[in-house]
Design a protein around this motif. Structure first.
Motif, PDB file in Angstrom:
ATOM      1  N   GLU A  31      34.408-134.925 -67.777  1.00 14.66           N
ATOM      2  CA  GLU A  31      33.573-135.335 -68.897  1.00 14.66           C
ATOM      3  C   GLU A  31      32.099-135.076 -68.604  1.00 14.66           C
ATOM      4  OE1 GLU A  31      34.456-139.377 -69.775  1.00 14.66           O
ATOM      5  OE2 GLU A  31      36.449-138.946 -70.607  1.00 14.66           O
ATOM      6  N   THR A  34      31.405-131.265 -68.951  1.00  9.44           N
ATOM      7  CA  THR A  34      31.644-130.679 -70.271  1.00  9.44           C
ATOM      8  C   THR A  34      30.994-131.474 -71.397  1.00  9.44           C
ATOM      9  OG1 THR A  34      33.731-131.903 -70.507  1.00  9.44           O
ATOM     10  CG2 THR A  34      33.833-129.717 -69.498  1.00  9.44           C
ATOM     11  N   ALA A  35      30.076-132.355 -71.057  1.00 11.79           N
ATOM     12  CA  ALA A  35      29.401-133.148 -72.093  1.00 11.79           C
ATOM     13  C   ALA A  35      28.771-132.233 -73.134  1.00 11.79           C
ATOM     14  CB  ALA A  35      28.333-134.026 -71.453  1.00 11.79           C
ATOM     15  N   GLY A  36      29.107-132.470 -74.384  1.00 15.67           N
ATOM     16  CA  GLY A  36      28.571-131.649 -75.465  1.00 15.67           C
ATOM     17  C   GLY A  36      29.383-130.400 -75.755  1.00 15.67           C
ATOM     18  N   ASN A  37      30.398-130.123 -74.956  1.00 15.95           N
ATOM     19  CA  ASN A  37      31.256-128.955 -75.161  1.00 15.95           C
ATOM     20  C   ASN A  37      32.604-129.432 -75.683  1.00 15.95           C
ATOM     21  OD1 ASN A  37      32.878-126.684 -75.028  1.00 15.95           O
ATOM     22  ND2 ASN A  37      32.088-126.003 -73.051  1.00 15.95           N
ATOM     23  N   GLU A  38      32.837-129.222 -76.939  1.00 16.09           N
ATOM     24  CA  GLU A  38      34.071-129.734 -77.553  1.00 16.09           C
ATOM     25  C   GLU A  38      35.306-128.941 -77.150  1.00 16.09           C
ATOM     26  OE1 GLU A  38      34.139-129.297 -81.790  1.00 16.09           O
ATOM     27  OE2 GLU A  38      32.988-127.424 -81.740  1.00 16.09           O
ATOM     28  N   HIS A  39      35.119-127.811 -76.510  1.00 18.22           N
ATOM     29  CA  HIS A  39      36.254-126.948 -76.180  1.00 18.22           C
ATOM     30  C   HIS A  39      36.786-127.160 -74.773  1.00 18.22           C
ATOM     31  CE1 HIS A  39      35.233-125.088 -79.909  1.00 18.22           C
ATOM     32  NE2 HIS A  39      34.122-124.557 -79.450  1.00 18.22           N
ATOM     33  N   GLY A  41      37.262-130.107 -71.473  1.00  9.22           N
ATOM     34  CA  GLY A  41      37.293-131.528 -71.154  1.00  9.22           C
ATOM     35  C   GLY A  41      38.639-131.880 -70.567  1.00  9.22           C
ATOM     36  N   GLU A  43      41.186-133.380 -71.768  1.00  4.54           N
ATOM     37  CA  GLU A  43      42.313-133.103 -72.662  1.00  4.54           C
ATOM     38  C   GLU A  43      42.693-131.632 -72.643  1.00  4.54           C
ATOM     39  OE1 GLU A  43      39.493-134.505 -73.573  1.00  4.54           O
ATOM     40  OE2 GLU A  43      40.032-136.626 -73.784  1.00  4.54           O
ATOM     41  N   TYR A  81      40.792-121.898 -78.005  1.00  5.08           N
ATOM     42  CA  TYR A  81      40.735-122.958 -79.010  1.00  5.08           C
ATOM     43  C   TYR A  81      40.850-122.411 -80.438  1.00  5.08           C
ATOM     44  CZ  TYR A  81      35.787-121.547 -78.925  1.00  5.08           C
ATOM     45  OH  TYR A  81      34.615-120.840 -78.949  1.00  5.08           O
ATOM     46  N   GLN A 145      30.751-118.211 -72.853  1.00  3.06           N
ATOM     47  CA  GLN A 145      30.551-118.498 -74.278  1.00  3.06           C
ATOM     48  C   GLN A 145      30.090-117.252 -75.028  1.00  3.06           C
ATOM     49  OE1 GLN A 145      27.807-121.785 -74.198  1.00  3.06           O
ATOM     50  NE2 GLN A 145      29.377-123.274 -73.682  1.00  3.06           N
TER      51      GLN A 145
END
Length: 329
Positions: A31, A34-39, A41, A43, A81, A145
């Motif tokens: 976490e 990858t804070a701020g990265n929705e792709h 984490g 999960e 994703y 990215q």
């Protein structure tokens, strides 16, 4: 990445079970990272593990082999994703051309890659996939990215280099943050709790010496792979620190200070039984030269040198030669 984690994953896949890789073993999915990265984490790592099959065992076994051989290598992760977008990526006017195909498919998978750019994967991959898979060697992925629909992560299959900061000086405060940020394991030693404390060094290991000096350092063991930065406050214990580093035969030792002070340290170090040849191993003054003056600037100069030393020690002769040519050295 720990060896037992890879062995456990192989055992699970051989038994038909879903292996588990924790974010502690793959920090690129944590976490914090990858804070701020929705792709990416935790999960995303769980979903990727759920998709592993027995076909991925050769990838994990190659990773184990690399660890056993001390190879500079990574376990990589392709995370898709948006499968449609990942496969529809096209070359733009700026980047190197990789043909009309984007990603080979919409699959997420693991792969192996080392400094020699050897790739092992149980899945099909396109030239553009290979470009990004090789990029994990930049740690973890320089262009993760650059294209739509997918991203990349990796876990190194080799350990961190430990850097000893001898002296809790203001330069050491700045250096501890920078060195940890670029992937070194940092340990700071001093005898005064007014300087060596959690407030000044919150995220690195602290070694409190006793007796009001650095004599207790003689009871501490360093590894031959370690780096040592001599930064004692007021240079009071630079001689003892240099002697300790040289007696432990560390991979790198550098000392801060002007030529006049270093001449005095030189005499004291030789009087302690260190040879002239060993003394010449001490980089003095420590750090790359570009006019650094303040503690923060000096820390930047020092960590830049540490990165350069680490690069030359870790990478192949061919890569080092190319690196030296690019720097005009």
């Amino acid at each position: 990445m720990r060896r037992e984690v890879l062995e456990s994953a192989i055992e699970a896949l051989e038994a038909g079970r879903t292996p588990r890789l924790a974010v502690e073993d793959v920090p690129a999915f944590s976490e914090e990272a990858t804070a701020g990265n929705e792709h990416l984490g935790p999960e995303a790592l769980e979903r990727l593990c759920a998709g592993l099959t027995a076909e991925d065992i050769p990838v994990l076994k190659r990773a184990l082999q690399a660890m056993d051989e001390g190879d500079l290598a990574w376990l990589g992760f392709k995370v898709v994703y948006d499968p449609t977008a990942a496969q529809e990526n096209t070359d733009n006017e700026v980047t190197k051309k990789y043909g009309d195909a984007g990603s080979a498919n919409g699959d997420s998978f693991i792969f192996f890659c080392n400094d020699a750019k050897e790739i092992v994967s149980a899945h099909e991959y396109s030239p553009r996939d290979a470009f990004q898979m090789k990029d994990v060697t930049r740690g973890p992925s320089m262009h993760n990215q650059q294209f739509d629909g997918l991203t990349w992560a990796s876990a190194p299959l080799f350990g961190q280099v430990r850097v000893w900061l001898l002296g809790a000086s203001d330069v050491a405060v700045e250096l501890a943050k920078l060195a940890a940020h670029v992937g070194f394991e940092v340990k700071v030693a001093d005898y005064d709790p007014a300087y060596l404390n959690e407030e000044r060094f919150p995220e690195v290991e602290r070694l409190m010496l006793h007796g009001g000096d650095f004599h207790e350092l003689a009871n501490v063991q360093a590894s031959p792979e370690d780096y040592v930065c001599v930064l004692t406050r007021g240079h009071m214990f630079d001689p003892e620190s240099c002697v300790w580093a040289l007696e432990n035969d560390v991979a790198y030792v550098g000392m801060m200070g002007c030529a006049g002070k270093n001449d005095t340290v030189h005499e004291l170090v030789l009087n302690a039984g260190v040879s002239e040849e060993d003394w010449e191993r001490v980089k003095r003054p420590i750090g790359l030269k570009f006019g650094a003056k303040t503690p923060a600037e000096l820390a930047i100069a020092i960590v830049a040198e540490l990165i350069d030393v680490r690069y030359k020690q870790r990478y192949s002769a061919e890569a080092r030669e190319k690196h030296e040519r690019s720097l005009g050295r």
